[in-house]
Write a protein that holds these residues in place. Structure first.
Motif, short mmCIF file in Angstrom:
data_model
loop_
_atom_site.label_atom_id
_atom_site.label_comp_id
_atom_site.label_asym_id
_atom_site.label_seq_id
_atom_site.Cartn_x
_atom_site.Cartn_y
_atom_site.Cartn_z
N TRP A 1 0.15 10.62 -1.48
CA TRP A 1 1.07 9.98 -0.55
C TRP A 1 1.87 11.03 0.22
O TRP A 1 2.26 12.05 -0.33
CB TRP A 1 2.04 9.07 -1.31
N GLU A 2 2.12 10.74 1.48
CA GLU A 2 2.99 11.57 2.30
C GLU A 2 4.09 10.70 2.89
O GLU A 2 3.86 9.54 3.24
CB GLU A 2 2.19 12.23 3.44
N HIS A 3 5.29 11.27 2.97
CA HIS A 3 6.40 10.49 3.51
C HIS A 3 6.15 10.20 4.99
O HIS A 3 5.74 11.08 5.75
CB HIS A 3 7.72 11.23 3.34
N TYR A 4 6.38 8.95 5.39
CA TYR A 4 6.14 8.54 6.77
C TYR A 4 7.45 8.29 7.52
O TYR A 4 7.76 8.96 8.51
CB TYR A 4 5.29 7.27 6.80
N LYS A 5 8.27 7.36 7.02
CA LYS A 5 9.51 7.03 7.70
C LYS A 5 10.38 6.20 6.77
O LYS A 5 9.90 5.27 6.12
CB LYS A 5 9.23 6.25 8.99
N TRP B 1 5.86 5.36 2.81
CA TRP B 1 4.94 6.47 2.60
C TRP B 1 3.56 6.05 3.08
O TRP B 1 3.28 4.86 3.23
CB TRP B 1 4.90 6.85 1.13
N VAL B 2 2.69 7.02 3.31
CA VAL B 2 1.35 6.73 3.82
C VAL B 2 0.31 7.53 3.05
O VAL B 2 0.56 8.66 2.61
CB VAL B 2 1.25 7.04 5.34
N TYR C 1 0.05 2.09 4.31
CA TYR C 1 1.48 2.36 4.33
C TYR C 1 2.13 1.51 3.24
O TYR C 1 1.74 0.37 3.02
CB TYR C 1 2.09 1.99 5.68
#
Length: 359
Positions: free
Chosen positions: A81-85, A89-90, A173
């Motif tokens: 997972w990567e932080h999106y907003k 996370w995405v 997401y």
């Protein structure tokens, strides 16, 4: 013969107690009438496709060594997972991971489905709880309460999916409401079924003591192929006992219908004959076949003998044979949708369905 399975074993096991198989499906490929497959406690991330059936006098038995200790799941852990907003996370998953069935492009819908077709058979789980699917990324980011929810405080946990066609990837997401998914247990649906033969007529199997959860099952009305996390696939003489079944997207245990390409979701595809009428036609044809083969016997008894999937139970068939099935369910607990059915409103996570004990 007894075959042993242990998910902590190396992949080159031969099924003996000293060298157990690593996967249940390794044993399912070779087990024959009279054999037993004994499964050690652990989490088995696999689809089990029994190849052979037993006989009335020599069943094939699949048994968890410790009651509910062996867990079969259709989900996989997702750590990328990567932080999106904000709280969202995405992650990205190559579509090749899903093989020929992608839960994130397969919709929940079909005959007898009266809700909007806006949900997928995929799912996202945070610490074994299913998140609510959002229809848009904006809805996912907002993370607002879904008013009709039975559990409003949980309904703010959302997920949303879309396809990156250029990279052939599924993009997911998820709004974890401040939790860090790289530090929590997060899973996604990957497999359609957990324990179900891919062909019909795999008879006389006992499935005992397993915890089965998280699969991307499809909507399963009588007018379509009926799959479940567990199911005999139009086989007879099965016993499913002492199991816990939870978090199937649609059907937990299916006793039902094989795939018939000409008639699958007939009304949804062709708008010719309603599924209710098709069911009535099938019952009339079955009753006609029963009356021919059974003479003066009661309708329920005649239908039991004429049906392709019948069962001997310790009590009479109810309602003159309308409920003939092929599986004996013994002390199996459900925290999922009812047998051969699904949630009427797919916005509700299946994990919140009422528990039922089938005796």
């Amino acid at each position: 013969m007894i075959y042993y399975v242990n998910n902590s074993a190396p992949k080159n096991g031969n099924g003996t107690k000293e060298m157990p198989f690593k996967f249940i499906n390794d044993a399912a490929k070779i087990a024959k009438a009279g054999d037993e497959v004994l499964v050690a406690p652990g989490i088995y991330h696999e689809y089990v496709d029994p190849v052979n059936g037993g006989t009335e006098d020599a069943r094939i038995v699949y048994k968890s060594e410790k009651p509910l200790g062996a867990k079969i799941t259709g989900a996989e852990t997702m750590n990328d997972w990567e932080h999106y907003k904000d709280n969202v996370w995405v992650c990205r998953v190559d579509n090749g991971v899903f093989g020929n069935y992608n839960p994130y492009t397969t919709m929940v819908g079909g005959d007898w489905y009266f809700a909007p077709v806006v949900r997928h058979t995929g799912a996202v789980y945070l610490n074994d709880r299913q998140l609510y699917e959002a229809e848009t990324l904006e809805e996912c980011i907002k993370g607002e309460v879904y008013a009709p929810s039975w559990e409003p405080e949980w309904s703010v946990y959302k997920w949303y999916t879309e396809q990156d066609k250029e990279k052939n990837q599924t993009v997911i997401y998820a709004n974890f409401q401040g939790k860090n998914p790289t530090e929590e247990k997060v899973e996604i649906n990957v497999r359609r079924n957990c324990f179900m033969p891919s062909k019909t007529g795999v008879n006389y199997i006992t499935f005992s003591g397993f915890d089965v959860s998280k699969a991307a099952t499809t909507w399963a009305p009588p007018a379509a192929y009926q799959d479940g996390m567990i199911g005999p696939h139009w086989s007879k003489g099965w016993i499913i006992e002492d199991c816990e079944v939870s978090n199937s997207k649609c059907c937990g245990i299916s006793l039902g219908k094989y795939y018939d390409p000409e008639n699958d979701h007939y009304f949804t595809r062709k708008h010719v004959k309603s599924p209710t009428q098709m069911e009535r036609d099938a019952v009339v044809m079955l009753c006609a076949a029963a009356s021919i083969t059974a003479g003066r016997r009661r309708t329920s008894e005649a239908i039991s003998s004429a049906a392709a999937t019948s069962i001997t139970v310790s009590r009479p068939v109810l309602s003159d044979g309308w409920a003939v099935c092929s599986v004996s369910l013994r002390t199996t607990t459900f925290t999922t949708s009812t047998i051969c059915s699904s949630l009427a409103e797919p916005r509700f996570p299946v994990s919140r369905c009422m528990q039922r004990s089938m005796l």
